[in-house]
Write a protein that holds these residues in place. Structure first.
Motif, PDB file in Angstrom:
ATOM      1  N   THR A  15       0.840  -1.211   0.000  1.00 51.53           N
ATOM      2  CA  THR A  15       0.000   0.000   0.000  1.00 51.53           C
ATOM      3  C   THR A  15       0.866   1.249   0.000  1.00 51.53           C
ATOM      4  O   THR A  15       0.589   2.213  -0.719  1.00 51.53           O
ATOM      5  N   SER A 160      -5.440   0.421 -10.889  1.00 51.99           N
ATOM      6  CA  SER A 160      -6.442  -0.631 -11.064  1.00 51.99           C
ATOM      7  C   SER A 160      -5.817  -2.012 -10.875  1.00 51.99           C
ATOM      8  O   SER A 160      -6.451  -2.915 -10.323  1.00 51.99           O
ATOM      9  N   ALA A 163      -5.455  -2.443  -7.138  1.00 53.66           N
ATOM     10  CA  ALA A 163      -6.776  -2.648  -6.545  1.00 53.66           C
ATOM     11  C   ALA A 163      -7.280  -4.063  -6.824  1.00 53.66           C
ATOM     12  O   ALA A 163      -7.837  -4.722  -5.931  1.00 53.66           O
ATOM     13  N   ARG A 164      -7.085  -4.538  -8.057  1.00 50.36           N
ATOM     14  CA  ARG A 164      -7.523  -5.892  -8.422  1.00 50.36           C
ATOM     15  C   ARG A 164      -6.771  -6.925  -7.588  1.00 50.36           C
ATOM     16  O   ARG A 164      -7.370  -7.865  -7.041  1.00 50.36           O
ATOM     17  N   GLN A 165      -5.457  -6.757  -7.461  1.00 53.20           N
ATOM     18  CA  GLN A 165      -4.651  -7.693  -6.675  1.00 53.20           C
ATOM     19  C   GLN A 165      -5.056  -7.654  -5.205  1.00 53.20           C
ATOM     20  O   GLN A 165      -5.152  -8.687  -4.553  1.00 53.20           O
ATOM     21  N   TRP A 166      -5.315  -6.461  -4.700  1.00 54.09           N
ATOM     22  CA  TRP A 166      -5.729  -6.319  -3.306  1.00 54.09           C
ATOM     23  C   TRP A 166      -7.056  -7.028  -3.070  1.00 54.09           C
ATOM     24  O   TRP A 166      -7.228  -7.725  -2.063  1.00 54.09           O
ATOM     25  N   LEU A 167      -8.013  -6.856  -3.998  1.00 54.13           N
ATOM     26  CA  LEU A 167      -9.314  -7.533  -3.854  1.00 54.13           C
ATOM     27  C   LEU A 167      -9.170  -9.042  -3.923  1.00 54.13           C
ATOM     28  O   LEU A 167      -9.831  -9.778  -3.168  1.00 54.13           O
ATOM     29  N   GLN A 168      -8.328  -9.539  -4.828  1.00 55.75           N
ATOM     30  CA  GLN A 168      -8.119 -10.990  -4.923  1.00 55.75           C
ATOM     31  C   GLN A 168      -7.504 -11.537  -3.638  1.00 55.75           C
ATOM     32  O   GLN A 168      -7.911 -12.591  -3.152  1.00 55.75           O
ATOM     33  N   ASN A 169      -6.528 -10.822  -3.105  1.00 54.15           N
ATOM     34  CA  ASN A 169      -5.899 -11.267  -1.862  1.00 54.15           C
ATOM     35  C   ASN A 169      -6.892 -11.225  -0.707  1.00 54.15           C
ATOM     36  O   ASN A 169      -6.875 -12.100   0.141  1.00 54.15           O
ATOM     37  N   ARG A 170      -7.742 -10.241  -0.703  1.00 52.76           N
ATOM     38  CA  ARG A 170      -8.717 -10.118   0.369  1.00 52.76           C
ATOM     39  C   ARG A 170      -9.756 -11.241   0.308  1.00 52.76           C
ATOM     40  O   ARG A 170     -10.161 -11.770   1.348  1.00 52.76           O
ATOM     41  N   ARG A 171     -10.177 -11.601  -0.914  1.00 51.63           N
ATOM     42  CA  ARG A 171     -11.166 -12.694  -1.066  1.00 51.63           C
ATOM     43  C   ARG A 171     -10.567 -14.048  -0.714  1.00 51.63           C
ATOM     44  O   ARG A 171     -11.254 -14.899  -0.167  1.00 51.63           O
TER      45      ARG A 171
END
Length: 174
Positions: A15, A160, A163-171
């Motif tokens: 981040t 983007s 953000a996409r990588q962060w969302l994948q890691n979070r899921r």
């Protein structure tokens, strides 16, 4: 699944790196875009502007006193400047021709709007006859717009991706 402390440290570091890269890219890109879009809005190098003493002036253009035809000293962006009635690319004879034309028009007193347009027309006529490479063109903002668009686009694309990588890691729970 329990998170490791190294995962949260990696996320915080990612981040921080994303912010350190993305914010400057987006900010510099936006600045270039704004400057590029405003580049052609001022007077050009062959523009004669008639003003009064104390008026503000741009950094480009020749400022003359509307009543006397004398070059003006004025302040504006970049500080104080003095007009000289010497146009870029003009020979001494061409600059003298403009001065003579101005003197002729001043014989009957103040410069009328018609006189002011006649002087501008004279300058544009001489400028149009300058050989290629001698004539100074109005500054275009196209290069700055492309640089700004590229930097802003790269920042958005990188953002983007982060953000996409962060969302994948979070899921996935990492």
């Amino acid at each position: 699944m329990r998170r490791k402390s190294s995962d949260s440290t990696a996320a915080a570091l990612l981040t921080l790196v994303a912010g350190a890269v993305l914010l400057p890219l987006l900010m510099v890109g936006a600045i270039f875009l704004i400057i590029g879009l405003n580049a052609g809005s001022g007077p050009g190098p062959y523009t004669v502007l008639f003003a009064k003493a104390g008026d503000e002036c741009e950094r480009i253009g020749q400022y003359l006193d509307a009543s006397t035809g004398e070059p003006l000293s004025c302040s504006g962006p970049g500080g104080f400047r003095t007009s000289s009635l010497d146009f870029p690319g003009f020979s001494r004879e061409q600059n003298d021709e403009v001065r003579r034309w101005l003197t002729t028009l001043l014989r009957d007193g103040e410069l009328s709007l018609f006189d002011q347009r006649a002087i501008q027309g004279k300058v544009e006529g001489i400028a149009a006859e300058l050989p290629p490479g001698t004539r100074v063109e109005r500054e275009s903002g196209t290069t700055r717009i492309w640089i700004g668009a590229g930097l802003t686009g790269a920042g958005l694309l990188l953002g983007s991706g982060f953000a996409r990588q962060w969302l994948q890691n979070r899921r996935s729970g990492f």
